[in-house]
Write an enzyme that holds these catalytic residues in place. Structure first.
Site, PDB file in Angstrom:
ATOM      1  CE  LYS A   1       3.553   8.338  -3.262  1.00  0.00           C
ATOM      2  NZ  LYS A   1       3.588   6.954  -3.907  1.00  0.00           N
TER       3      LYS A   1
ATOM      4  CG  HIS B   1       5.783  -0.237  -9.498  1.00  0.00           C
ATOM      5  ND1 HIS B   1       5.934   1.050  -9.964  1.00  0.00           N
ATOM      6  CD2 HIS B   1       5.353  -0.030  -8.431  1.00  0.00           C
ATOM      7  CE1 HIS B   1       5.727   1.862  -9.126  1.00  0.00           C
ATOM      8  NE2 HIS B   1       5.140   1.438  -8.107  1.00  0.00           N
TER       9      HIS B   1
ATOM     10  CB  SER C   1       7.319   6.480  -9.502  1.00  0.00           C
ATOM     11  OG  SER C   1       6.730   5.155  -9.432  1.00  0.00           O
TER      12      SER C   1
ATOM     13  NE  ARG D   1      10.522   0.760  -3.031  1.00  0.00           N
ATOM     14  CZ  ARG D   1      10.383   2.079  -3.046  1.00  0.00           C
ATOM     15  NH1 ARG D   1      10.709   2.894  -4.344  1.00  0.00           N
ATOM     16  NH2 ARG D   1       9.746   2.627  -2.264  1.00  0.00           N
TER      17      ARG D   1
HETATM   18  O1  PNS Z   1       2.035   3.576  -5.045  1.00  0.00           O
HETATM   19  P1  PNS Z   1       1.696   3.974  -3.752  1.00  0.00           P
HETATM   20  O2  PNS Z   1       1.587   5.655  -3.695  1.00  0.00           O
HETATM   21  O3  PNS Z   1       2.548   3.635  -2.464  1.00  0.00           O
HETATM   22  O4  PNS Z   1       0.128   3.569  -3.374  1.00  0.00           O
HETATM   23  C1  PNS Z   1      -0.451   3.754  -2.338  1.00  0.00           C
HETATM   24  C2  PNS Z   1      -1.991   3.626  -2.377  1.00  0.00           C
HETATM   25  C3  PNS Z   1      -2.635   4.101  -3.750  1.00  0.00           C
HETATM   26  C4  PNS Z   1      -2.199   2.027  -2.669  1.00  0.00           C
HETATM   27  C5  PNS Z   1      -2.782   3.878  -0.989  1.00  0.00           C
HETATM   28  O5  PNS Z   1      -2.731   4.939  -0.783  1.00  0.00           O
HETATM   29  C6  PNS Z   1      -4.214   3.438  -1.114  1.00  0.00           C
HETATM   30  O6  PNS Z   1      -4.765   2.254  -0.933  1.00  0.00           O
HETATM   31  N1  PNS Z   1      -5.156   4.448  -1.497  1.00  0.00           N
HETATM   32  C7  PNS Z   1      -6.523   4.043  -1.481  1.00  0.00           C
HETATM   33  C8  PNS Z   1      -7.273   4.930  -0.367  1.00  0.00           C
HETATM   34  C9  PNS Z   1      -7.348   3.954   0.754  1.00  0.00           C
HETATM   35  O7  PNS Z   1      -7.736   2.804   0.830  1.00  0.00           O
HETATM   36  N2  PNS Z   1      -6.636   4.444   1.933  1.00  0.00           N
HETATM   37  C10 PNS Z   1      -6.381   3.763   2.998  1.00  0.00           C
HETATM   38  C11 PNS Z   1      -4.958   3.102   3.397  1.00  0.00           C
HETATM   39  S1  PNS Z   1      -3.857   4.085   3.314  1.00  0.00           S
END
Ligand code: PNS
Length: 169
Positions: free
Chosen positions: A40, A16, A128, A91
């Site tokens: 998650k 990150h 993570s 990645r």
């Molecule tokens: O680090 P991560 O868990 O891969 O991040 C994923 C994240 C938090 C960016 C994604 O789940 C997200 O955008 N969450 C906000 C809710 C949303 O907009 N969901 C629709 C797209 S999945």
């Protein structure tokens, strides 16, 4: 042009950090935003406040980076920020399919562009979840995560993390 670097950051890793540092050289300002990942839900090691504290400590040296959190859709957040672009790190090819789907979705929902930055190959194996697992067995995570993140992981698992596996169990 401003950018938002969204994620769970549970906790932030060197992968990150690599993506964020490079994004901070491309964009005028980058906001690192802790958001909910429905996949998650309820499986976080660190609370939102802990994740924000770690992020603030580990990104404090980057003058055009700020830290934030948001509990709704990413496209809603982007709208509130006056749009800009989403930055995501890749990645390996295994990340691509999922990221492609979300990028298309966010463009469909909110006409927001996603810019991908390939994490340096030396971080391709770092996540993570791996850092959490290694720390839970008191393993050395100093080369995988930035300093505040490493310290927080050590504190979390002080006095032992994983329990014993019963012989023959
Ligand atoms: O680090 P991560 O868990 O891969 O991040 C994923 C994240 C938090 C960016 C994604 O789940 C997200 O955008 N969450 C906000 C809710 C949303 O907009 N969901 C629709 C797209 S999945």
């Amino acid at each position: 042009m401003n950018a938002v670097f969204p994620g769970s950051f549970d906790p932030i890793t060197n992968g990150h950090m690599d993506v964020l540092t490079r994004a901070s050289k491309i964009f005028d300002h980058v906001t690192v935003t802790v958001m909910h990942n429905a996949r998650k839900q309820g499986r976080h090691l660190f609370t939102l406040e802990e994740r924000l504290d770690i992020l603030r400590a580990d990104t404090g040296h980057l003058s055009n980076v700020s830290v934030d959190s948001f509990g709704g859709l990413l496209v809603t957040y982007m709208q509130q920020q006056g749009q800009g672009v989403i930055v995501r790190g890749l990645r390996a090819v295994s990340d691509y399919e999922y990221e492609l789907q979300i990028a298309h979705l966010n463009r469909q929902l909110g006409e927001v562009e996603t810019v991908f930055i390939m994490a340096a190959t030396r971080w391709s194996y770092v996540s993570s979840s791996m850092a959490r697992e290694i720390a839970s067995y008191q393993g050395d995570i100093a080369s995988m995560v930035p300093p505040a993140s490493a310290a927080a992981l050590r504190r979390k698992f002080q006095g032992g993390g994983q329990g014993q596996i019963e012989r023959g169990g």
